[in-house]
Design a protein around this motif. Structure first.
Motif, PDB file in Angstrom:
ATOM      1  N   GLN A 372       0.832  -1.205   0.000  1.00 49.36           N
ATOM      2  CA  GLN A 372       0.000   0.000   0.000  1.00 49.36           C
ATOM      3  C   GLN A 372       0.865   1.252   0.000  1.00 49.36           C
ATOM      4  O   GLN A 372       0.560   2.235  -0.681  1.00 49.36           O
ATOM      5  N   ALA A 373       1.962   1.227   0.752  1.00 48.69           N
ATOM      6  CA  ALA A 373       2.817   2.405   0.849  1.00 48.69           C
ATOM      7  C   ALA A 373       3.525   2.710  -0.461  1.00 48.69           C
ATOM      8  O   ALA A 373       3.674   3.872  -0.851  1.00 48.69           O
ATOM      9  N   HIS A 374       3.980   1.663  -1.167  1.00 44.54           N
ATOM     10  CA  HIS A 374       4.782   1.884  -2.367  1.00 44.54           C
ATOM     11  C   HIS A 374       3.971   1.904  -3.653  1.00 44.54           C
ATOM     12  O   HIS A 374       4.361   2.541  -4.629  1.00 44.54           O
ATOM     13  N   PHE A 375       2.835   1.192  -3.677  1.00 44.12           N
ATOM     14  CA  PHE A 375       2.073   1.083  -4.919  1.00 44.12           C
ATOM     15  C   PHE A 375       0.636   1.569  -4.791  1.00 44.12           C
ATOM     16  O   PHE A 375      -0.085   1.626  -5.789  1.00 44.12           O
ATOM     17  N   GLY A 376       0.191   1.890  -3.586  1.00 45.71           N
ATOM     18  CA  GLY A 376      -1.170   2.374  -3.403  1.00 45.71           C
ATOM     19  C   GLY A 376      -2.237   1.309  -3.591  1.00 45.71           C
ATOM     20  O   GLY A 376      -3.409   1.621  -3.773  1.00 45.71           O
ATOM     21  N   VAL A 377      -1.843   0.033  -3.538  1.00 45.37           N
ATOM     22  CA  VAL A 377      -2.794  -1.070  -3.696  1.00 45.37           C
ATOM     23  C   VAL A 377      -3.064  -1.679  -2.327  1.00 45.37           C
ATOM     24  O   VAL A 377      -2.135  -2.079  -1.625  1.00 45.37           O
ATOM     25  N   LEU A 378      -4.323  -1.727  -1.951  1.00 52.69           N
ATOM     26  CA  LEU A 378      -4.706  -2.260  -0.647  1.00 52.69           C
ATOM     27  C   LEU A 378      -5.035  -3.740  -0.794  1.00 52.69           C
ATOM     28  O   LEU A 378      -6.021  -4.118  -1.416  1.00 52.69           O
ATOM     29  N   LEU A 379      -4.170  -4.601  -0.228  1.00 51.79           N
ATOM     30  CA  LEU A 379      -4.385  -6.041  -0.252  1.00 51.79           C
ATOM     31  C   LEU A 379      -5.188  -6.419   0.987  1.00 51.79           C
ATOM     32  O   LEU A 379      -4.733  -6.229   2.119  1.00 51.79           O
ATOM     33  N   GLY A 380      -6.377  -6.949   0.761  1.00 55.32           N
ATOM     34  CA  GLY A 380      -7.253  -7.250   1.890  1.00 55.32           C
ATOM     35  C   GLY A 380      -7.179  -8.708   2.299  1.00 55.32           C
ATOM     36  O   GLY A 380      -7.030  -9.608   1.463  1.00 55.32           O
ATOM     37  N   ALA A 381      -7.263  -8.953   3.612  1.00 53.08           N
ATOM     38  CA  ALA A 381      -7.354 -10.313   4.137  1.00 53.08           C
ATOM     39  C   ALA A 381      -8.823 -10.721   4.122  1.00 53.08           C
ATOM     40  O   ALA A 381      -9.615 -10.207   4.907  1.00 53.08           O
ATOM     41  N   ARG A 382      -9.167 -11.623   3.245  1.00 53.07           N
ATOM     42  CA  ARG A 382     -10.568 -12.005   3.084  1.00 53.07           C
ATOM     43  C   ARG A 382     -10.648 -13.448   2.612  1.00 53.07           C
ATOM     44  O   ARG A 382      -9.643 -14.024   2.160  1.00 53.07           O
ATOM     45  N   PRO A 383     -11.818 -14.074   2.693  1.00 58.11           N
ATOM     46  CA  PRO A 383     -11.974 -15.436   2.169  1.00 58.11           C
ATOM     47  C   PRO A 383     -11.752 -15.457   0.660  1.00 58.11           C
ATOM     48  O   PRO A 383     -11.856 -14.412  -0.005  1.00 58.11           O
ATOM     49  N   PRO A 384     -11.426 -16.618   0.092  1.00 53.46           N
ATOM     50  CA  PRO A 384     -11.198 -16.701  -1.354  1.00 53.46           C
ATOM     51  C   PRO A 384     -12.422 -16.229  -2.145  1.00 53.46           C
ATOM     52  O   PRO A 384     -13.564 -16.518  -1.785  1.00 53.46           O
ATOM     53  N   SER A 385     -12.166 -15.498  -3.212  1.00 55.70           N
ATOM     54  CA  SER A 385     -13.238 -15.039  -4.084  1.00 55.70           C
ATOM     55  C   SER A 385     -13.687 -16.184  -4.990  1.00 55.70           C
ATOM     56  O   SER A 385     -13.118 -17.283  -4.968  1.00 55.70           O
ATOM     57  N   ALA A 386     -14.700 -15.912  -5.800  1.00 59.78           N
ATOM     58  CA  ALA A 386     -15.212 -16.946  -6.714  1.00 59.78           C
ATOM     59  C   ALA A 386     -14.133 -17.383  -7.693  1.00 59.78           C
ATOM     60  O   ALA A 386     -13.966 -18.591  -7.958  1.00 59.78           O
ATOM     61  N   ASN A 387     -13.372 -16.429  -8.235  1.00 59.53           N
ATOM     62  CA  ASN A 387     -12.298 -16.782  -9.167  1.00 59.53           C
ATOM     63  C   ASN A 387     -11.222 -17.615  -8.485  1.00 59.53           C
ATOM     64  O   ASN A 387     -10.674 -18.558  -9.071  1.00 59.53           O
ATOM     65  N   GLU A 388     -10.900 -17.274  -7.243  1.00 54.50           N
ATOM     66  CA  GLU A 388      -9.875 -18.027  -6.519  1.00 54.50           C
ATOM     67  C   GLU A 388     -10.353 -19.438  -6.202  1.00 54.50           C
ATOM     68  O   GLU A 388      -9.555 -20.385  -6.243  1.00 54.50           O
ATOM     69  N   ILE A 389     -11.635 -19.583  -5.887  1.00 52.80           N
ATOM     70  CA  ILE A 389     -12.177 -20.926  -5.632  1.00 52.80           C
ATOM     71  C   ILE A 389     -12.100 -21.778  -6.899  1.00 52.80           C
ATOM     72  O   ILE A 389     -11.780 -22.973  -6.841  1.00 52.80           O
ATOM     73  N   VAL A 390     -12.373 -21.156  -8.043  1.00 51.87           N
ATOM     74  CA  VAL A 390     -12.247 -21.881  -9.313  1.00 51.87           C
ATOM     75  C   VAL A 390     -10.807 -22.333  -9.534  1.00 51.87           C
ATOM     76  O   VAL A 390     -10.548 -23.467  -9.969  1.00 51.87           O
ATOM     77  N   LEU A 391      -9.850 -21.457  -9.222  1.00 52.66           N
ATOM     78  CA  LEU A 391      -8.436 -21.823  -9.369  1.00 52.66           C
ATOM     79  C   LEU A 391      -8.058 -22.966  -8.429  1.00 52.66           C
ATOM     80  O   LEU A 391      -7.335 -23.889  -8.824  1.00 52.66           O
ATOM     81  N   LEU A 392      -8.547 -22.905  -7.192  1.00 54.27           N
ATOM     82  CA  LEU A 392      -8.261 -23.984  -6.242  1.00 54.27           C
ATOM     83  C   LEU A 392      -8.855 -25.308  -6.726  1.00 54.27           C
ATOM     84  O   LEU A 392      -8.202 -26.363  -6.639  1.00 54.27           O
ATOM     85  N   ALA A 393     -10.086 -25.235  -7.227  1.00 55.37           N
ATOM     86  CA  ALA A 393     -10.710 -26.454  -7.753  1.00 55.37           C
ATOM     87  C   ALA A 393      -9.937 -26.991  -8.948  1.00 55.37           C
ATOM     88  O   ALA A 393      -9.779 -28.211  -9.109  1.00 55.37           O
ATOM     89  N   ALA A 394      -9.426 -26.094  -9.793  1.00 52.09           N
ATOM     90  CA  ALA A 394      -8.638 -26.526 -10.951  1.00 52.09           C
ATOM     91  C   ALA A 394      -7.348 -27.208 -10.515  1.00 52.09           C
ATOM     92  O   ALA A 394      -6.923 -28.214 -11.122  1.00 52.09           O
ATOM     93  N   ILE A 395      -6.714 -26.688  -9.466  1.00 49.59           N
ATOM     94  CA  ILE A 395      -5.487 -27.319  -8.966  1.00 49.59           C
ATOM     95  C   ILE A 395      -5.792 -28.713  -8.429  1.00 49.59           C
ATOM     96  O   ILE A 395      -5.065 -29.686  -8.701  1.00 49.59           O
ATOM     97  N   LEU A 396      -6.890 -28.835  -7.657  1.00 50.84           N
ATOM     98  CA  LEU A 396      -7.257 -30.147  -7.122  1.00 50.84           C
ATOM     99  C   LEU A 396      -7.594 -31.127  -8.239  1.00 50.84           C
ATOM    100  O   LEU A 396      -7.214 -32.306  -8.186  1.00 50.84           O
ATOM    101  N   LEU A 397      -8.309 -30.641  -9.240  1.00 48.20           N
ATOM    102  CA  LEU A 397      -8.663 -31.503 -10.361  1.00 48.20           C
ATOM    103  C   LEU A 397      -7.415 -31.952 -11.119  1.00 48.20           C
ATOM    104  O   LEU A 397      -7.288 -33.131 -11.498  1.00 48.20           O
ATOM    105  N   THR A 398      -6.483 -31.020 -11.324  1.00 46.24           N
ATOM    106  CA  THR A 398      -5.237 -31.372 -11.999  1.00 46.24           C
ATOM    107  C   THR A 398      -4.434 -32.369 -11.168  1.00 46.24           C
ATOM    108  O   THR A 398      -3.805 -33.291 -11.709  1.00 46.24           O
TER     109      THR A 398
END
Length: 423
Positions: A372-398
């Motif tokens: 946030q200090a160097h790039f102005g991007v706020l990284l939030g601590a939150r549960p996985p989003s829908a896209n991230e869940i799809v990626l996790l499922a893809a890894i498990l499937l692979t």
């Protein structure tokens, strides 16, 4: 099936060192893939929330992305300025509900300095139209009687240790090594609460202040033999002659395209008005190739990690032939042997994904303030989003697919081949 599951767990534990190394590789690959997706999502959200409630951004005629970058995110520089008379003509348009002028170009120890009006603190919104709030102090007065007052963002206060009542100097230009207006110090009268936007990394002063510190300057340098003390600047006309950009809000958003056409065809000078959302979409389109390349590289790393899992399990089969043959002799059929190998591979993959998620969460918690200090991007601590869940499922499937090969190989082994292994 319960017995097969227990056997798979005990078998994996017996080879915990070899499988543990593979698990770490999968965890790192999963964390990297999720990190790219998380940064992509949070970067877009941070950029979008920086200009909530702004209908048009006004500037000199240039590229729409360039205008958004320097007017909203204070990155880069303007190709030209806008005459004050032109800005006033547009601000007085019946369709305009409010406008906030911006003067950019100076800095304080690397942080951008924004010359603006007190309306900035009332009109500028972030996230879901949340107003700016003060962690301490008040807005600057914005008049000739209190010229040298400054309001700083939360990151400026945190990194530089400034508080209300402190004095600061403004440097000419955007670099840290520019000449300072040392004869005209500012007093911090307010500290803004954190927003996760470029406002956190900005120093805000009045338009009159930006004019005052440049009274005895010309061409980016102080005039030789001329110095106007801070106490005498009030005797001069501090109305700015030019501004860098302006943020505009409308009474009715339905008139945004009509006003945009009027501004783009303005007769007085070459101006440009852009819709923030459209300009940001254009910005993301320019970055989509980079996003795809990063995503492809991360996916390749995941595949390499899962290929290592397949190779490890295949390499162990020759050492496990007698073990598998004994299981067959005790009544385990080819299907049970196949399922056991499949469960082992899926178990390692699942644990790798779980460790990767924990690693990502820990990394975000540690690195979020720096990002946030160097790039102005706020990284939030939150549960996985829908896209991230799809990626996790893809890894498990692979991982499941990767486990099919050693499972099929074990299924093909015969009882005689296991009891009399070849040398």
């Amino acid at each position: 099936m319960k017995a097969i599951l227990v056997l798979a767990l005990k078998s994996a534990w017996a080879r915990r060192l070899t499988l543990g190394i593979t698990l770490v590789a999968i965890a790192l690959a999963a964390a990297l893939l999720l990190a790219v997706e998380r940064v992509r999502q949070d970067a877009r959200a941070s950029f979008t929330q920086s200009i909530s409630g702004v209908d048009l951004v006004l500037g000199a005629r240039t590229g729409s992305v360039q205008l958004i970058l320097y007017a909203v995110f204070h990155s880069g520089s303007a190709s030209n300025n806008i005459r004050w008379e032109s800005y006033q003509a547009i601000a007085q348009n019946p369709a305009v509900a409010w406008s906030v002028p911006l003067v950019l170009g100076d800095s304080h120890r690397g942080f951008p300095v924004i010359g603006t009006s007190p309306a900035y603190f009332e009109r500028v919104r972030y996230a879901d139209r949340q107003p700016l709030a003060f962690a301490a102090g008040r807005p600057f007065a914005g008049d000739a009687d209190a010229v040298f007052e400054a309001v700083i963002g939360s990151e400026v206060a945190r990194q530089l240790g400034h508080r209300v009542g402190d004095r600061l100097l403004i440097a000419h230009g955007s670099g840290e090594l520019g000449p300072e207006h040392a004869d005209k110090p500012f007093v911090v009268v307010g500290v803004l609460a954190a927003t996760g936007t470029p406002t956190d990394r900005s120093v805000h002063v009045s338009l009159q202040a930006m004019t005052a510190i440049h009274l005895d300057w010309a061409g980016g340098a102080p005039l030789p033999g001329l110095q106007i003390p801070a106490g005498l600047v009030r005797k001069f006309d501090l109305q700015p002659k030019e501004i860098t950009a302006a943020l505009i809000g409308l009474h009715n958003r339905a008139s945004v395209f009509s006003l945009q056409r009027q501004i783009n065809a303005f007769a007085g000078e070459a101006l440009l008005a852009v819709l923030p959302g459209v300009a940001l979409d254009e910005l993301w389109q320019t970055l989509v190739v980079v996003e795809q390349i990063l995503f492809a590289l991360c996916a390749l790393v995941v595949l390499v990690g899962l290929a290592g899992l397949t190779a490890t399990m295949l390499a162990s089969l020759d050492q496990r032939r007698r073990e598998l043959a004994i299981l067959r002799a005790l009544g385990a059929g080819p299907r049970e042997i196949f399922c056991m190998l499949l469960i082992e591979g899926l178990l390692v993959t699942s644990l790798g994904v779980l460790v990767g998620c924990v690693l990502l969460a820990a990394t975000i918690a540690a690195a979020a303030p720096l990002v946030q200090a160097h790039f102005g991007v706020l990284l939030g601590a939150r549960p996985p989003s829908a896209n991230e869940i799809v990626l996790l499922a893809a890894i498990l499937l692979t991982g499941l697919v990767a486990s099919l090969v050693p499972g099929w190989r074990a299924w093909r082994m015969s009882l005689a081949d296991g009891l009399t292994p070849r040398h």
